[in-house]
Design a protein around this motif. Structure first.
Motif, short mmCIF file in Angstrom:
data_model
loop_
_atom_site.label_atom_id
_atom_site.label_comp_id
_atom_site.label_asym_id
_atom_site.label_seq_id
_atom_site.Cartn_x
_atom_site.Cartn_y
_atom_site.Cartn_z
N LYS A 1 -22.73 -39.70 -45.06
CA LYS A 1 -23.24 -38.47 -44.76
C LYS A 1 -22.58 -37.52 -45.49
N THR A 2 -23.37 -36.77 -46.27
CA THR A 2 -22.70 -35.98 -47.32
C THR A 2 -22.91 -34.27 -46.84
N THR A 3 -22.16 -33.56 -47.34
CA THR A 3 -22.49 -32.02 -47.05
C THR A 3 -22.61 -31.38 -48.30
N LYS B 1 -30.23 -43.25 -39.05
CA LYS B 1 -29.17 -43.17 -39.83
C LYS B 1 -28.11 -44.30 -39.84
N THR C 1 -37.89 -40.88 -42.64
CA THR C 1 -37.75 -39.98 -41.93
C THR C 1 -37.70 -40.54 -40.20
N ILE D 1 -32.72 -39.39 -47.90
CA ILE D 1 -31.77 -40.50 -48.25
C ILE D 1 -32.14 -41.11 -49.43
N GLU E 1 -30.14 -34.11 -51.70
CA GLU E 1 -30.67 -32.68 -51.57
C GLU E 1 -32.04 -32.88 -50.54
N GLY E 2 -32.11 -31.67 -49.90
CA GLY E 2 -33.05 -31.59 -48.91
C GLY E 2 -32.86 -32.61 -47.57
N HIS E 3 -31.84 -33.27 -47.35
CA HIS E 3 -31.45 -34.35 -46.53
C HIS E 3 -32.31 -35.51 -46.71
N ARG F 1 -21.58 -33.64 -52.80
CA ARG F 1 -22.81 -34.37 -53.41
C ARG F 1 -22.36 -35.51 -54.60
N TYR G 1 -26.95 -42.34 -48.93
CA TYR G 1 -26.33 -41.13 -48.63
C TYR G 1 -27.54 -40.28 -48.56
N GLU G 2 -27.14 -39.03 -47.98
CA GLU G 2 -28.05 -37.93 -47.80
C GLU G 2 -28.03 -36.84 -48.87
#
Length: 272
Positions: A91-93, A16, A12, A155, A151-153, A97, A148-149
């Motif tokens: 970065k994913t959205t 990034k 955290t 990494i 679940e729950g952001h 996924r 990559y980002e």
């Protein structure tokens, strides 16, 4: 705490960026496993010239070979492996996924280089051997490592050999697609094709399944030169890799290494 606990908590505070994420990964690996050395040597990246596998009739292309070299070795088997790895951050959205297909931005010419593994000519300040990619029949000598980002952001990390990826288009900046429905895949148990999740990658890395075997004195001697150069730049005594293929070809080639590179060296054995 476990490696995974430290990874989830510490990430955290990390900007990034793929280099900073890998640096953090190497720091945690050093905390949880003996025999780990990570170096960042600053300078212009090492470029090579090569004939394209995608467009064989076109003139040779010049491109950076890769921004990270990972070397593992084991005194129990007296073997070593290496891979030329290109790190990325994607970065994913919510709609992008891992499953059923993961894609990330890449340079088509670097993919060409790492996937088709041609002979190379030095076009920069690192004297790569011609056979650094072509001197093995293991496709895992050329690979990608993508943060990559998830679940729950949080990494996470995907490793894949370049040959296992498919370009979505054949323009300079393209998307590479990883088509897989498994968290880990290997070819006949001899080399890892891909891993999804940083724990899976760590398991295969410490299990000596990432990368191609170092099988020639030329490659072993060159990698040894990189290790010595990296340690010298860091003001450290170079770690000794006491495996014959690393020491049969001795030179002062590290003196002519003027470019920048990142190197992760791991003794995976219990006697690290």
């Amino acid at each position: 705490m476990t490696f995974l606990d430290d990874w989830k908590i510490g990430q955290t505070a990390i900007p990034k960026n793929e280099i900073k994420f890998f640096r953090f990964f190497a720091e945690l690996l050093s905390k949880h496993h003996k025999g780990v050395h990570y170096y960042e040597v600053h300078g212009n990246p090492g470029h090579v010239s090569f004939s394209s596998g995608l467009w064989p009739t076109k003139p040779p292309v010049t491109k950076e070979l890769g921004d990270l070299i990972i070397i593992t070795y084991d005194y129990g088997t007296m073997q070593a492996r290496y891979t030329i790895n290109q790190n990325k951050f994607q970065k994913t959205t919510g709609t992008q996924r891992v499953w059923p297909a993961f894609k990330f931005k890449a340079d088509i010419h670097q993919y060409d280089l790492l996937a088709f593994r041609p002979e190379v000519e030095v076009a920069g300040s690192i004297p790569f051997p011609k056979s650094i990619l072509s001197g093995t029949n293991y496709n895992s000598v050329g690979s990608y490592g993508v943060f990559y980002e998830g679940e729950g952001h949080l990494i996470d990390f995907i490793y894949s050999i370049a040959k296992w990826l498919s370009p979505q288009s054949y323009v300079n900046s393209c998307n590479l697609i990883l088509n897989t429905f498994q968290n880990e895949m290997s070819f006949a148990g001899r080399e890892t094709i891909c891993t999804v999740g940083i724990e899976k990658f760590l398991k295969h890395l410490l299990g000596m399944k990432i990368g191609a075997p170092v099988s020639t004195p030329e490659i072993g001697g060159f990698l040894n030169s990189l290790i010595r150069k990296a340690a010298e730049e860091a003001g450290e005594e170079p770690p000794v890799v006491d495996i014959p293929v690393f020491n049969e070809y001795i030179s002062d080639e590290n003196r002519s290494i003027g470019g920048g590179f990142r190197l992760l060296l791991i003794n995976v054995g219990d006697n690290a």
